[in-house]
Design an enzyme around this catalytic site. Structure first.
Site, PDB file in Angstrom:
ATOM      1  N   HIS A 197       0.805  -1.025  -0.034  1.00 30.30           N
ATOM      2  CA  HIS A 197      -0.005  -0.049  -0.055  1.00 30.30           C
ATOM      3  C   HIS A 197       0.957   1.226  -0.076  1.00 30.30           C
ATOM      4  O   HIS A 197       0.623   2.122  -0.881  1.00 30.30           O
ATOM      5  CB  HIS A 197      -0.787   0.144   1.297  1.00 30.30           C
ATOM      6  CG  HIS A 197      -2.344  -0.797   1.183  1.00 30.30           C
ATOM      7  ND1 HIS A 197      -2.227  -2.184   0.873  1.00 30.30           N
ATOM      8  CD2 HIS A 197      -3.440  -0.228   0.919  1.00 30.30           C
ATOM      9  CE1 HIS A 197      -3.478  -2.161   0.779  1.00 30.30           C
ATOM     10  NE2 HIS A 197      -4.199  -1.241   0.672  1.00 30.30           N
ATOM     11  N   LYS A 201     -10.073  -9.286   6.545  1.00 28.33           N
ATOM     12  CA  LYS A 201     -10.745  -9.756   7.644  1.00 28.33           C
ATOM     13  C   LYS A 201     -10.677  -8.435   8.918  1.00 28.33           C
ATOM     14  O   LYS A 201      -9.781  -7.850   8.608  1.00 28.33           O
ATOM     15  CB  LYS A 201     -10.089 -11.033   8.278  1.00 28.33           C
ATOM     16  CG  LYS A 201      -8.787 -10.763   8.672  1.00 28.33           C
ATOM     17  CD  LYS A 201      -8.459 -11.760   9.979  1.00 28.33           C
ATOM     18  CE  LYS A 201      -6.835 -11.531  10.734  1.00 28.33           C
ATOM     19  NZ  LYS A 201      -7.115 -10.801  11.773  1.00 28.33           N
TER      20      LYS A 201
END
Lengths: 293, 198
Positions: free
Chosen positions: B37, B105
């Site tokens: 990222h 998650k």
């Protein structure tokens, strides 16, 4: 006779067992949770249980986060003092080889440069806790610890006047703020007393005990039961998607502390409460305790 | 019948997804966690092109275990990592690269939920720890970029074949299952305190 190769191979076997299987107490708790859940929680548990089976059958790590490698080693007198001195290095070599052959994910990095050497070995990693014992064996426990749950761990230096109430409040706050993040249903290790570092060690050691076994001290045992009930009334649920099962177990350990302090710590374990223990006797016999041969 | 979505996703499909729905993915998708990222956002800042076009893509918060056999990578275990670690990076990531789905998650915070609503993106939850099951839905590993970041942090290019089951846990309309559960937990705290007598 016990020798270097035998110890190294046992370390590798323990890493394989601990990364590809789950202890019976944890599996039973997951099955029990599956029975009582419904909706999204049941579907999540179904995936978890199916995954455990697939991992076991194919000898594949059940979670891609195979953790950092923490060992608890009890050293008895195996009549080989040279071997005892070499144990830290033998374990390091075992981790290196297991990382390559199982394979395990290379997780250990430099904390600042984030450089990954690729073999799960670096300063203080693997971390080995040694305890001398009066016996004719060496007992090794491999406890790989994933980061998702470890990141939710906390320590607090309470005032002695905060007492049991303060401990419960800290525990509740920690589980609420962890929420969906540590892969619930979790196993909560609670360490009470010691010093700052000892309390967190006690919390981790608490996770070594099977979750269906309560602490021998009735006060601590009832604290474990009370916290278990309270956490499961929160509704965080499996993977934080709601439901009745937020924790699979609560285990506490206690140590004496300074008269002026009350350290308390929580070490969070995801549902994949992985560990494996074996004893290697003087005569070269290996006894696997978690996963019997 | 199982709902299977083909990647890349178009905006109409994304906006049509509802929280609680179960879906599966077919097609090319990418892993990216903390380092990838940051790396991609740095590229964007410097005006450098990232190795793949992420428009309509699914980004998987995952650091897999990969094994190389005869020069070809294979996913051994590939479950999700905790998405909240990317909370501070995701809104900008969604805006810059126009990704359509984040798989992970534990859910993500309000700024990401808002960015998903604004730019048309959903959060798909996959069971944490169920890494062998997840790897079964990865038919092929097409390649890897930024491998110098380490195996877990690299950008892996995967081909999904009925990858899932995935639960739509944050939709493109500002709804989040996690926010609902958090509210429920807040309501339940007094009950927990009563049990603990605090």
């Amino acid at each position: 006779m016990i020798d270097e190769t035998l110890v190294k191979n046992t370390v590798i076997e323990l890493l394989k067992d601990s990364s590809t299987k789950l202890p019976l107490d944890v599996k039973n708790a997951l099955e029990k949770a599956y029975e009582i859940e419904e909706g999204p929680a049941k579907a999540q548990l179904e995936a978890i249980i199916k995954n455990i089976k697939m991992a076991e059958e194919s000898s594949t790590p059940l979670c891609q986060d195979t953790g950092v490698h923490i060992f608890f080693v009890k050293i008895g007198d195996v009549g080989n003092s040279k071997l005892e001195k070499k144990l830290p290095n033998i374990i390091i070599e075992g981790v290196r080889e297991a990382t390559r052959t199982i394979p395990l994910r290379p997780n250990a990095v430099h904390p600042l440069t984030r450089k990954n050497p690729g073999d799960n070995v670096g300063d203080y990693m693997p971390y080995v806790n040694f305890t001398p014992i009066d016996s004719d064996y060496i007992e090794i426990t491999a406890m790989p610890k994933g980061a998702g749950s470890e990141n939710m761990s906390k320590v607090a230096m309470l005032n002695p006047s905060d007492g049991l109430k303060g401990i419960k409040k800290f525990a509740l706050d920690t589980v609420v703020s962890a929420g969906s993040k540590p892969c619930p249903p979790t196993i909560i290790g609670l360490g009470i007393g010691g010093s700052a570092d000892i309390s967190i060690k006690l919390a981790k050691m608490a996770l070594l005990r099977p979750i269906d076994q309560r602490h021998p001290d009735p006060t601590i045992a009832s604290l474990e039961k009370e916290l278990f009930e309270a956490f499961n009334s929160l509704g965080i649920g499996v993977m934080g998607l709601g439901g009745k099962t937020t924790v699979l177990g609560v285990n506490a350990e206690l140590g004496y502390c300074h008269t002026a302090s009350l350290p308390v710590a929580i070490n969070v374990q995801c549902w994949a409460g992985r560990k494996a223990t074996a004893r290697i006797y003087k005569d070269g016999r290996v006894e696997h305790l978690t996963y019997k041969r | 019948m199982d709902k299977i979505l083909n990647l890349p996703l178009d905006e109409k499909t994304v906006r049509g997804l509802k929280i609680g729905e179960t879906v599966y993915l077919n097609g090319i998708f990418f892993t990216a966690r903390d380092e990838a990222h940051m790396h991609a956002l740095e590229y964007a800042k410097e005006g450098k092109k990232i190795p793949y076009d992420f428009k309509g893509a699914a980004i998987y918060h995952c650091g897999p275990i990969m094994a190389k056999q005869n020069d070809k990578w294979r996913a051994v275990a590939a479950g999700p990592t905790t998405s909240t670690r990317m909370n501070s990076l995701e809104p900008e990531f969604i805006e810059k690269f126009k990704v359509s789905a984040i798989i992970g998650k534990g859910g993500m915070s309000k700024p990401t939920v808002d960015a998903m609503q604004k730019f048309g993106c959903v959060y798909l939850a996959i069971t944490g720890g169920a890494a062998v099951l997840a790897a079964k839905g990865i038919k092929e590993v097409l390649g890897v970029e930024w491998y110098e970041l380490g195996m877990p942090e690299a950008l892996w290019v995967l081909v999904g074949e009925k990858f899932g089951p995935l639960t739509v846990a944050i939709d493109a309309h500002g709804n989040s299952l996690y926010a609902d559960v958090e509210k429920e937990v807040e309501r339940n705290i007094p009950k927990a305190k009563e049990i603990l007598k605090i």
